[in-house]
Design a protein around this motif. Sequence first.
Motif, PDB file in Angstrom:
ATOM      1  N   VAL A  31       4.821  -5.745  -2.413  1.00  0.00           N
ATOM      2  CA  VAL A  31       3.483  -5.381  -2.650  1.00  0.00           C
ATOM      3  C   VAL A  31       3.163  -3.977  -2.744  1.00  0.00           C
ATOM      4  O   VAL A  31       3.859  -3.359  -1.911  1.00  0.00           O
ATOM      5  CB  VAL A  31       2.435  -6.214  -1.716  1.00  0.00           C
ATOM      6  N   ARG A  32       2.290  -3.526  -3.590  1.00  0.00           N
ATOM      7  CA  ARG A  32       1.612  -2.282  -3.498  1.00  0.00           C
ATOM      8  C   ARG A  32       0.490  -2.032  -3.497  1.00  0.00           C
ATOM      9  O   ARG A  32      -0.449  -2.940  -3.986  1.00  0.00           O
ATOM     10  CB  ARG A  32       2.266  -1.338  -4.845  1.00  0.00           C
ATOM     11  N   PHE A  33      -0.014  -1.131  -2.605  1.00  0.00           N
ATOM     12  CA  PHE A  33      -1.561  -1.141  -2.126  1.00  0.00           C
ATOM     13  C   PHE A  33      -2.132   0.314  -1.684  1.00  0.00           C
ATOM     14  O   PHE A  33      -0.869   1.140  -1.730  1.00  0.00           O
ATOM     15  CB  PHE A  33      -1.602  -1.962  -0.846  1.00  0.00           C
ATOM     16  N   ARG A  34      -3.199   0.875  -1.768  1.00  0.00           N
ATOM     17  CA  ARG A  34      -3.586   1.934  -1.407  1.00  0.00           C
ATOM     18  C   ARG A  34      -5.066   1.894  -0.893  1.00  0.00           C
ATOM     19  O   ARG A  34      -6.011   1.017  -1.353  1.00  0.00           O
ATOM     20  CB  ARG A  34      -3.846   2.654  -2.841  1.00  0.00           C
ATOM     21  N   ASN A  35      -5.011   2.311   0.316  1.00  0.00           N
ATOM     22  CA  ASN A  35      -6.375   2.651   1.084  1.00  0.00           C
ATOM     23  C   ASN A  35      -7.139   1.078   1.321  1.00  0.00           C
ATOM     24  O   ASN A  35      -8.306   0.778   1.024  1.00  0.00           O
ATOM     25  CB  ASN A  35      -7.327   3.564   0.484  1.00  0.00           C
ATOM     26  N   VAL A  36      -6.366   0.130   1.904  1.00  0.00           N
ATOM     27  CA  VAL A  36      -6.801  -1.074   1.874  1.00  0.00           C
ATOM     28  C   VAL A  36      -7.152  -1.482   3.302  1.00  0.00           C
ATOM     29  O   VAL A  36      -7.047  -1.032   4.471  1.00  0.00           O
ATOM     30  CB  VAL A  36      -5.609  -2.359   1.559  1.00  0.00           C
ATOM     31  N   HIS A  37      -8.151  -2.484   3.368  1.00  0.00           N
ATOM     32  CA  HIS A  37      -8.720  -3.070   4.718  1.00  0.00           C
ATOM     33  C   HIS A  37      -8.900  -4.581   4.397  1.00  0.00           C
ATOM     34  O   HIS A  37      -9.456  -4.990   3.511  1.00  0.00           O
ATOM     35  CB  HIS A  37     -10.182  -2.386   4.801  1.00  0.00           C
ATOM     36  N   ILE A  38      -7.979  -5.151   5.070  1.00  0.00           N
ATOM     37  CA  ILE A  38      -7.790  -6.685   5.097  1.00  0.00           C
ATOM     38  C   ILE A  38      -8.124  -7.410   6.344  1.00  0.00           C
ATOM     39  O   ILE A  38      -7.633  -7.018   7.354  1.00  0.00           O
ATOM     40  CB  ILE A  38      -6.410  -6.834   4.602  1.00  0.00           C
ATOM     41  N   VAL A  39      -8.687  -8.589   6.115  1.00  0.00           N
ATOM     42  CA  VAL A  39      -8.822  -9.561   7.351  1.00  0.00           C
ATOM     43  C   VAL A  39      -8.055 -10.658   6.863  1.00  0.00           C
ATOM     44  O   VAL A  39      -8.316 -11.193   5.745  1.00  0.00           O
ATOM     45  CB  VAL A  39     -10.263  -9.852   7.475  1.00  0.00           C
ATOM     46  N   GLY A  40      -7.128 -11.350   7.573  1.00  0.00           N
ATOM     47  CA  GLY A  40      -6.657 -12.515   7.347  1.00  0.00           C
ATOM     48  C   GLY A  40      -5.878 -13.275   8.383  1.00  0.00           C
ATOM     49  O   GLY A  40      -6.141 -12.978   9.631  1.00  0.00           O
ATOM     50  N   PHE A  41      -5.216 -14.317   8.076  1.00  0.00           N
ATOM     51  CA  PHE A  41      -4.848 -15.306   8.908  1.00  0.00           C
ATOM     52  C   PHE A  41      -3.753 -16.121   8.171  1.00  0.00           C
ATOM     53  O   PHE A  41      -3.903 -16.511   7.149  1.00  0.00           O
ATOM     54  CB  PHE A  41      -5.975 -16.051   9.812  1.00  0.00           C
TER      55      PHE A  41
END
Length: 295
Positions: A84-94
């Motif tokens: 995966v590639r990402f930038r400046n991310v905010h994630i809520v997961g489970f």
Amino acid sequence: MPALTDTSPVSFILPAQPLRRYISTYYFLDTGTDEVEQEDFLYPEWGTVRFRLRGPATGNLVGLQPLVIPADSVTGPTGKAALVRFRNVHIVGFGILPLGWHRLIGYPADRWADKVSAVDAAPEFAILAQLRRELDSVTDPEQIAARFDHILLQAISGPDPLETDIESIHYAIANPEISNVGKLAEATGISKQRLERLSRRIFGFPPKLLLRRQRFLRTLAAVMENPDLKWSGALDGQYFDQAHFNREFHQFMGMSPGQYLAMPRAVSIMSNRARAQHVGQVLQLLQVPAPSDRQ
């Protein structure tokens, strides 16, 4: 919620005790406002839900063309690593354990294996869309976890006749003493034919692959926990030799062990360390509910 370290972008909250048979952990990732694109791995795992509140992300199984990842996504159980590639991310997961997939999704897991979907793209993910709406009015991780707990506990009501068999299979797969499907059937008391059907439907893959994946990740986790340990010193007892492990590494990671170690993994290294501190396992697939959690 206090961070586990001053610099860690990720933190974990365990779900309410009755949910720990169904959900692995809630996790919260915020890489900050740095506009530099980062690259990392998602390891083979059970189903996962990710609500990306900020920042772009692309990814796919290692070796395949990167695709845009939906902001609100669900990934079925995976048998291969994703890049995966990402930038400046905010994630809520489970993470969704097999029993949770059965009770909350209720759709054959093998039809979503190694696939990603937008949460609103399929009716079986309706409960996940309901959870996403909660994020429009609350931002504190502890409050998010509490609201998710409330909704998920309401969604899982009453007994289910398959729960005992599903948990028996889950625990047996995780047992390092069980090395083949015959022993798996013997340990669970489930016929091989029915075991095959349940494994695909609930766990996403045939039982032989589930055992191989677990064996591989036990070895990978040993090196994650002790970076000074050589692969040869970490090999699970079910491997014949280093060459056997190398072939499995290519199968699950899409590259050689050396190529993997040479790649930047800043976020996953911190995430694995935080998971180990807070949950007790560096990888989601190695986490199973403790016997006292069973009902």
